[in-house]
Write a protein that holds these residues in place. Structure first.
Motif, PDB file in Angstrom:
ATOM      1  N   UNK A  87      32.749  51.487  39.319  1.00 49.01           N
ATOM      2  CA  UNK A  87      33.640  51.687  40.466  1.00 49.01           C
ATOM      3  C   UNK A  87      33.920  50.330  41.116  1.00 49.01           C
ATOM      4  N   UNK A  88      35.066  50.264  41.760  1.00 51.29           N
ATOM      5  CA  UNK A  88      35.464  49.011  42.407  1.00 51.29           C
ATOM      6  C   UNK A  88      36.459  49.340  43.504  1.00 51.29           C
ATOM      7  N   UNK A  89      36.183  48.876  44.703  1.00 45.48           N
ATOM      8  CA  UNK A  89      37.089  49.124  45.826  1.00 45.48           C
ATOM      9  C   UNK A  89      38.397  48.358  45.668  1.00 45.48           C
ATOM     10  N   UNK A  90      38.328  47.144  45.154  1.00 46.91           N
ATOM     11  CA  UNK A  90      39.511  46.295  45.094  1.00 46.91           C
ATOM     12  C   UNK A  90      40.143  46.277  43.696  1.00 46.91           C
ATOM     13  N   UNK A  91      40.412  47.467  43.148  1.00 47.18           N
ATOM     14  CA  UNK A  91      41.102  47.568  41.860  1.00 47.18           C
ATOM     15  C   UNK A  91      42.601  47.469  42.130  1.00 47.18           C
ATOM     16  N   UNK A  92      43.005  46.293  42.572  1.00 49.93           N
ATOM     17  CA  UNK A  92      44.347  46.089  43.115  1.00 49.93           C
ATOM     18  C   UNK A  92      45.149  45.007  42.405  1.00 49.93           C
ATOM     19  N   UNK A  93      44.735  44.626  41.208  1.00 49.26           N
ATOM     20  CA  UNK A  93      45.462  43.598  40.486  1.00 49.26           C
ATOM     21  C   UNK A  93      45.223  42.192  40.985  1.00 49.26           C
ATOM     22  N   UNK A  94      44.152  41.971  41.738  1.00 49.04           N
ATOM     23  CA  UNK A  94      43.913  40.647  42.322  1.00 49.04           C
ATOM     24  C   UNK A  94      42.998  39.762  41.478  1.00 49.04           C
ATOM     25  N   UNK A  95      42.530  40.259  40.349  1.00 48.26           N
ATOM     26  CA  UNK A  95      41.655  39.471  39.476  1.00 48.26           C
ATOM     27  C   UNK A  95      42.458  38.876  38.319  1.00 48.26           C
ATOM     28  N   UNK A  96      41.985  37.732  37.850  1.00 46.67           N
ATOM     29  CA  UNK A  96      42.613  37.049  36.716  1.00 46.67           C
ATOM     30  C   UNK A  96      41.953  37.398  35.390  1.00 46.67           C
TER      31      UNK A  96
END
Length: 170
Positions: A87-96
């Protein structure tokens, strides 16, 4: 290495995969890592921020201590229960880049695809394992990607061959 008690300061990935990641990672990158360890320290020396998810409390403590001794402050090390591992709260496309290792690889791969931006990368370790979890992870990444590279090689600390794959997302 088990015979000497020394482990090289490298991720537990194939050597060719390590070289590819070393050439790819930029200092400004955010990296999501499912499965912490020596790789967490290695990635943190190459990128701006690491979010690393671990399920094993004892291993989490060891990695935390290693990070503290290294003086690294760009790692957000998170302890998740096995049920909540992918699980991940910031699954928002912000990782490279995302590294999929450890537990629940099919679920982690789905989360990674949502967490990494278009044109970003996802690395799946042990992609050659023939079970439903690894096959699900492979299928998810192959459907989401437009470029795939495979790395079949020896890897640090073990006598054996490992296969990893890196996928650039559409």
């Amino acid at each position: 290495f088990k015979l000497t008690g020394h482990r090289p300061p490298l991720p537990w990935l194939g050597f060719r995969g390590i070289r590819r990641l070393d050439a790819l990672i930029q200092p400004s990158w955010r990296i999501l890592e499912f499965g912490s360890g020596t790789s967490t320290v290695w990635f943190s020396k190459r990128a701006r921020q690491i979010v690393s998810i671990e399920h094993d409390r004892q291993w989490f403590e060891q990695v935390s201590q290693r990070l503290a001794r290294s003086g690294l402050h760009n790692v957000d090390l998170r302890l998740h229960s096995p049920d909540d591992y992918a699980s991940l709260e910031e699954a928002d496309g912000s990782f490279d880049l995302a590294i999929v290792d450890g537990l629940s690889r099919a679920r982690a791969a789905r989360v990674a695809v949502g967490a990494v931006h278009s044109g970003g990368w996802v690395y799946l370790d042990n992609c050659d394992v023939q079970d439903a979890d690894h096959e699900g992870a492979r299928d998810t990444l192959l459907q989401a990607g437009d470029h795939v590279e495979y790395f079949t090689d020896f890897y640090p600390t073990y006598i054996g061959v490992n296969q990893g794959m890196i996928v650039r997302l559409k």
